[in-house]
Design a protein around this motif. Structure first.
Motif, PDB file in Angstrom:
ATOM      1  N   LEU A  72       5.092  20.323  17.476  1.00 18.79           N
ATOM      2  CA  LEU A  72       4.423  20.366  18.775  1.00 18.79           C
ATOM      3  C   LEU A  72       2.917  20.438  18.592  1.00 18.79           C
ATOM      4  O   LEU A  72       2.413  21.086  17.674  1.00 18.79           O
ATOM      5  N   THR A  73       2.205  19.768  19.484  1.00 22.80           N
ATOM      6  CA  THR A  73       0.762  19.915  19.559  1.00 22.80           C
ATOM      7  C   THR A  73       0.356  19.636  21.005  1.00 22.80           C
ATOM      8  O   THR A  73       1.209  19.525  21.884  1.00 22.80           O
ATOM      9  N   ASN A  74      -0.938  19.516  21.250  1.00 21.25           N
ATOM     10  CA  ASN A  74      -1.421  19.200  22.596  1.00 21.25           C
ATOM     11  C   ASN A  74      -1.629  17.700  22.761  1.00 21.25           C
ATOM     12  O   ASN A  74      -1.991  16.997  21.814  1.00 21.25           O
ATOM     13  N   HIS A  75      -1.436  17.231  23.980  1.00 16.55           N
ATOM     14  CA  HIS A  75      -1.703  15.830  24.297  1.00 16.55           C
ATOM     15  C   HIS A  75      -3.148  15.475  24.003  1.00 16.55           C
ATOM     16  O   HIS A  75      -3.439  14.410  23.430  1.00 16.55           O
ATOM     17  N   HIS A  76      -4.072  16.387  24.339  1.00 14.71           N
ATOM     18  CA  HIS A  76      -5.484  16.031  24.169  1.00 14.71           C
ATOM     19  C   HIS A  76      -5.902  15.980  22.700  1.00 14.71           C
ATOM     20  O   HIS A  76      -6.945  15.423  22.382  1.00 14.71           O
ATOM     21  N   VAL A  77      -5.085  16.533  21.811  1.00 17.30           N
ATOM     22  CA  VAL A  77      -5.402  16.465  20.387  1.00 17.30           C
ATOM     23  C   VAL A  77      -5.213  15.045  19.854  1.00 17.30           C
ATOM     24  O   VAL A  77      -6.002  14.562  19.030  1.00 17.30           O
ATOM     25  N   ASP A 109       2.819  14.025  26.959  1.00 14.12           N
ATOM     26  CA  ASP A 109       2.825  14.258  28.404  1.00 14.12           C
ATOM     27  C   ASP A 109       1.477  14.821  28.830  1.00 14.12           C
ATOM     28  O   ASP A 109       1.158  15.977  28.536  1.00 14.12           O
ATOM     29  N   GLU A 110       0.688  13.996  29.511  1.00 18.49           N
ATOM     30  CA  GLU A 110      -0.652  14.410  29.897  1.00 18.49           C
ATOM     31  C   GLU A 110      -0.645  15.548  30.904  1.00 18.49           C
ATOM     32  O   GLU A 110      -1.506  16.435  30.867  1.00 18.49           O
ATOM     33  N   PHE A 142       6.128  28.712  25.139  1.00 15.57           N
ATOM     34  CA  PHE A 142       7.079  27.825  24.472  1.00 15.57           C
ATOM     35  C   PHE A 142       8.252  27.494  25.384  1.00 15.57           C
ATOM     36  O   PHE A 142       8.805  26.395  25.308  1.00 15.57           O
ATOM     37  N   ASP A 143       8.655  28.425  26.244  1.00 21.93           N
ATOM     38  CA  ASP A 143       9.769  28.140  27.149  1.00 21.93           C
ATOM     39  C   ASP A 143       9.476  26.934  28.028  1.00 21.93           C
ATOM     40  O   ASP A 143      10.391  26.183  28.389  1.00 21.93           O
ATOM     41  N   LEU A 144       8.203  26.728  28.401  1.00 21.48           N
ATOM     42  CA  LEU A 144       7.811  25.549  29.171  1.00 21.48           C
ATOM     43  C   LEU A 144       7.713  24.328  28.256  1.00 21.48           C
ATOM     44  O   LEU A 144       8.196  23.236  28.585  1.00 21.48           O
ATOM     45  N   ALA A 145       7.086  24.505  27.098  1.00 19.02           N
ATOM     46  CA  ALA A 145       6.896  23.384  26.173  1.00 19.02           C
ATOM     47  C   ALA A 145       8.225  22.856  25.641  1.00 19.02           C
ATOM     48  O   ALA A 145       8.362  21.663  25.367  1.00 19.02           O
ATOM     49  N   GLU A 146       9.209  23.736  25.496  1.00 16.03           N
ATOM     50  CA  GLU A 146      10.489  23.313  24.927  1.00 16.03           C
ATOM     51  C   GLU A 146      11.172  22.259  25.789  1.00 16.03           C
ATOM     52  O   GLU A 146      11.685  21.250  25.271  1.00 16.03           O
ATOM     53  N   GLY A 147      11.200  22.490  27.107  1.00 17.47           N
ATOM     54  CA  GLY A 147      11.843  21.523  27.996  1.00 17.47           C
ATOM     55  C   GLY A 147      11.169  20.159  27.932  1.00 17.47           C
ATOM     56  O   GLY A 147      11.831  19.116  27.946  1.00 17.47           O
ATOM     57  N   ILE A 148       9.847  20.164  27.851  1.00 23.26           N
ATOM     58  CA  ILE A 148       9.105  18.910  27.755  1.00 23.26           C
ATOM     59  C   ILE A 148       9.373  18.248  26.409  1.00 23.26           C
ATOM     60  O   ILE A 148       9.574  17.031  26.325  1.00 23.26           O
ATOM     61  N   ARG A 156      12.036  18.460  24.538  1.00 25.33           N
ATOM     62  CA  ARG A 156      13.380  17.880  24.491  1.00 25.33           C
ATOM     63  C   ARG A 156      13.426  16.544  25.221  1.00 25.33           C
ATOM     64  O   ARG A 156      14.103  15.596  24.785  1.00 25.33           O
ATOM     65  N   GLN A 157      12.721  16.434  26.357  1.00 26.04           N
ATOM     66  CA  GLN A 157      12.678  15.160  27.079  1.00 26.04           C
ATOM     67  C   GLN A 157      11.954  14.088  26.269  1.00 26.04           C
ATOM     68  O   GLN A 157      12.383  12.929  26.212  1.00 26.04           O
ATOM     69  N   LEU A 158      10.848  14.475  25.627  1.00 20.98           N
ATOM     70  CA  LEU A 158      10.094  13.509  24.844  1.00 20.98           C
ATOM     71  C   LEU A 158      10.909  13.017  23.645  1.00 20.98           C
ATOM     72  O   LEU A 158      10.879  11.824  23.304  1.00 20.98           O
ATOM     73  N   ILE A 159      11.652  13.909  23.010  1.00 23.94           N
ATOM     74  CA  ILE A 159      12.485  13.503  21.875  1.00 23.94           C
ATOM     75  C   ILE A 159      13.615  12.585  22.344  1.00 23.94           C
ATOM     76  O   ILE A 159      13.955  11.605  21.687  1.00 23.94           O
ATOM     77  N   ALA A 160      14.179  12.900  23.511  1.00 29.63           N
ATOM     78  CA  ALA A 160      15.323  12.131  24.008  1.00 29.63           C
ATOM     79  C   ALA A 160      14.923  10.746  24.503  1.00 29.63           C
ATOM     80  O   ALA A 160      15.631   9.758  24.272  1.00 29.63           O
ATOM     81  N   SER A 161      13.774  10.651  25.200  1.00 34.01           N
ATOM     82  CA  SER A 161      13.438   9.370  25.838  1.00 34.01           C
ATOM     83  C   SER A 161      11.995   8.924  25.649  1.00 34.01           C
ATOM     84  O   SER A 161      11.625   7.844  26.110  1.00 34.01           O
ATOM     85  N   GLY A 162      11.175   9.761  25.009  1.00 34.91           N
ATOM     86  CA  GLY A 162       9.782   9.385  24.806  1.00 34.91           C
ATOM     87  C   GLY A 162       8.899   9.617  26.006  1.00 34.91           C
ATOM     88  O   GLY A 162       7.700   9.320  25.965  1.00 34.91           O
ATOM     89  N   GLN A 163       9.457  10.142  27.082  1.00 31.61           N
ATOM     90  CA  GLN A 163       8.670  10.408  28.276  1.00 31.61           C
ATOM     91  C   GLN A 163       9.263  11.587  29.038  1.00 31.61           C
ATOM     92  O   GLN A 163      10.390  12.001  28.787  1.00 31.61           O
ATOM     93  N   VAL A 164       8.475  12.116  29.965  1.00 32.98           N
ATOM     94  CA  VAL A 164       8.933  13.223  30.801  1.00 32.98           C
ATOM     95  C   VAL A 164       9.129  12.698  32.216  1.00 32.98           C
ATOM     96  O   VAL A 164       8.213  12.099  32.804  1.00 32.98           O
ATOM     97  N   VAL A 165      10.323  12.888  32.745  1.00 28.06           N
ATOM     98  CA  VAL A 165      10.653  12.428  34.095  1.00 28.06           C
ATOM     99  C   VAL A 165      10.752  13.639  35.007  1.00 28.06           C
ATOM    100  O   VAL A 165      11.482  14.587  34.714  1.00 28.06           O
ATOM    101  N   ARG A 166      10.008  13.583  36.105  1.00 30.38           N
ATOM    102  CA  ARG A 166       9.992  14.706  37.044  1.00 30.38           C
ATOM    103  C   ARG A 166      10.325  14.218  38.458  1.00 30.38           C
ATOM    104  O   ARG A 166      10.061  13.063  38.806  1.00 30.38           O
ATOM    105  N   GLY A 167      10.868  15.142  39.258  1.00 33.71           N
ATOM    106  CA  GLY A 167      11.126  14.827  40.650  1.00 33.71           C
ATOM    107  C   GLY A 167       9.847  14.848  41.474  1.00 33.71           C
ATOM    108  O   GLY A 167       8.840  15.468  41.088  1.00 33.71           O
TER     109      GLY A 167
END
Length: 387
Positions: free
Chosen positions: A126-131, A156-157, A269-275, A277-288
């Motif tokens: 894990l790292t930051n998007h801006h890095v 995920d920006e 980390f509880d917030l970063a973990e969900g993101i 897992r989505q990035l690993i699964a599909s390469g992007q984060v999908v939100r409602g």
């Protein structure tokens, strides 16, 4: 005789005066206190009920030795191509032959640095998007100095989270994971990263606050605030507890000088973990997304708009043909519940909606004027960030 009568009169008067004073003081005891205010009643703890405080360790070296091998240095490079047209100094020659001169192409290489945290033994970190944002080259150096190849899995920006994968390196030192939700203000934390490129560095502080939002750093915010020194280069590094467990990813600071001033922020980390897992699964984060805008209801806002109560989120805009518009939501509606959950502010409302996958039916309740309303809204996928 006259002297005797005078003495008798004086003694009688003095005796009567003393007796009267005693009677008055007995009936009105407050006069003895000269109208002083009552003594304050302090909330003293019962010695038997006091919490037993255990002394902290004299050293956090054990925690650091557990976590430090999992924190890496990230070096990025951005290559910019510039085209420069050659020109004659003489305007006549430039006019006659200028179009025949070749272009000079020059490449400029801009570098930056950051940190990352190895999450799994097979190399996800894990790292930051801006890095890594906009980087043409990404280089990762492990804590032992070994340089490894990495690939970008996704970024995920809106939450400032990115996931990299270390290639062809088995059995990497994955950091132990703690529970960021249980952190309390006052807990000791350690920040590990690569500030200013000097090499892996550890700083110590406490949790200054939790659940920090409305900072304008990311779209989705729920930061842990700490006074552990976080400087440029620390971004993406680990925030750990006193047991060496990861609780957050260091992300940003508030500073007038550019250096640490005791106000740093980490993504739990509880917030970063969900993101992640989505990035690993599909390469992007999908939100409602419901296609609405809102702001918190305040006393002044409630008075100005004649709202039912000082609660909920006032809908200030509804996108035409968006999910909210199709469900007949209107500007001026006040949302108080989504699927039975009462958001305390507009940030929580946005998070509630984003957490539900597109296509979900959300039961939105609230007030329209002085009447209650409930609508079922079918969420759609949140459009890409325009930040």
């Amino acid at each position: 005789m006259r002297i005797g009568k005078l003495l008798s009169f004086l003694l009688t008067s003095i005796t009567a005066g003393i007796a009267a004073a005693i009677v008055i003081l007995f009936l009105v005891p407050g006069l003895l206190q000269n109208n002083k205010p009552p003594e304050p009643e302090l909330n003293r703890s019962d010695a038997e009920e006091q919490i037993t405080r255990q002394p902290g360790p004299f050293s956090y070296a054990d925690a650091v030795s557990i976590a430090a091998p999992s924190v890496v240095n990230i070096f990025t490079a951005t290559i910019t191509t510039e085209r420069q047209t050659l020109r004659f100094r003489d305007p006549i020659l430039q006019h006659l032959f200028g179009d025949s001169l070749p272009e000079k192409i020059r490449q400029r290489r801009d570098t930056s640095l950051g940190s990352g945290v190895i999450i799994t033994k097979d190399g996800y970190l894990l790292t930051n998007h801006h890095v890594i944002d906009g980087a043409d080259e990404i280089k990762v150096v492990l804590a032992n100095g070994h340089s490894v190849n990495v690939s970008l899995i996704g970024s995920d920006e809106e939450s400032d989270v990115a996931v990299l994968k270390i290639d062809d390196e088995p059995n990497l030192p994955a950091i132990p994971i703690g529970d960021s939700d249980t952190q309390r203000v006052g807990d000791v934390v350690l920040a590990i990263g690569n500030p200013f490129g000097v090499g892996q560095t550890v700083t110590m502080g406490i949790v200054s606050a939790t659940g920090r939002t409305h900072l304008g750093i990311n779209t989705f915010e729920n930061f842990i605030q700490t006074d552990a020194a976080i400087n440029p280069g620390n971004s993406g590094g680990a925030l750990i507890n006193a047991r060496g467990e990861l609780i957050g990813v260091n992300t940003a600071i508030f500073s007038k000088s550019g250096g640490s001033q005791g106000i740093g922020f980490a993504i739990p980390f509880d917030l970063a973990e969900g993101i992640m897992r989505q990035l690993i699964a599909s390469g992007q984060v999908v939100r409602g997304w419901l296609g609405i805008q809102g702001q918190d209801v305040t006393e002044k806002l409630a008075e100005a708009f004649g709202l039912h109560a000082v609660e909920g989120i006032l809908v200030t805009g509804v996108l035409e043909d968006g999910p909210g518009s199709l469900a007949d939501m209107r500007p001026g509606d006040v949302i108080t519940e989504v699927n039975g959950v009462r958001p305390h502010n507009s940030h929580e409302l946005m998070q509630l909606i984003a957490n539900e996958p597109p296509g979900s039916v959300l039961k939105v309740s609230g007030w329209r004027g002085n009447a209650e309303f409930t609508v079922d809204v079918i969420s759609q996928e949140r459009p890409p960030s325009t930040r």
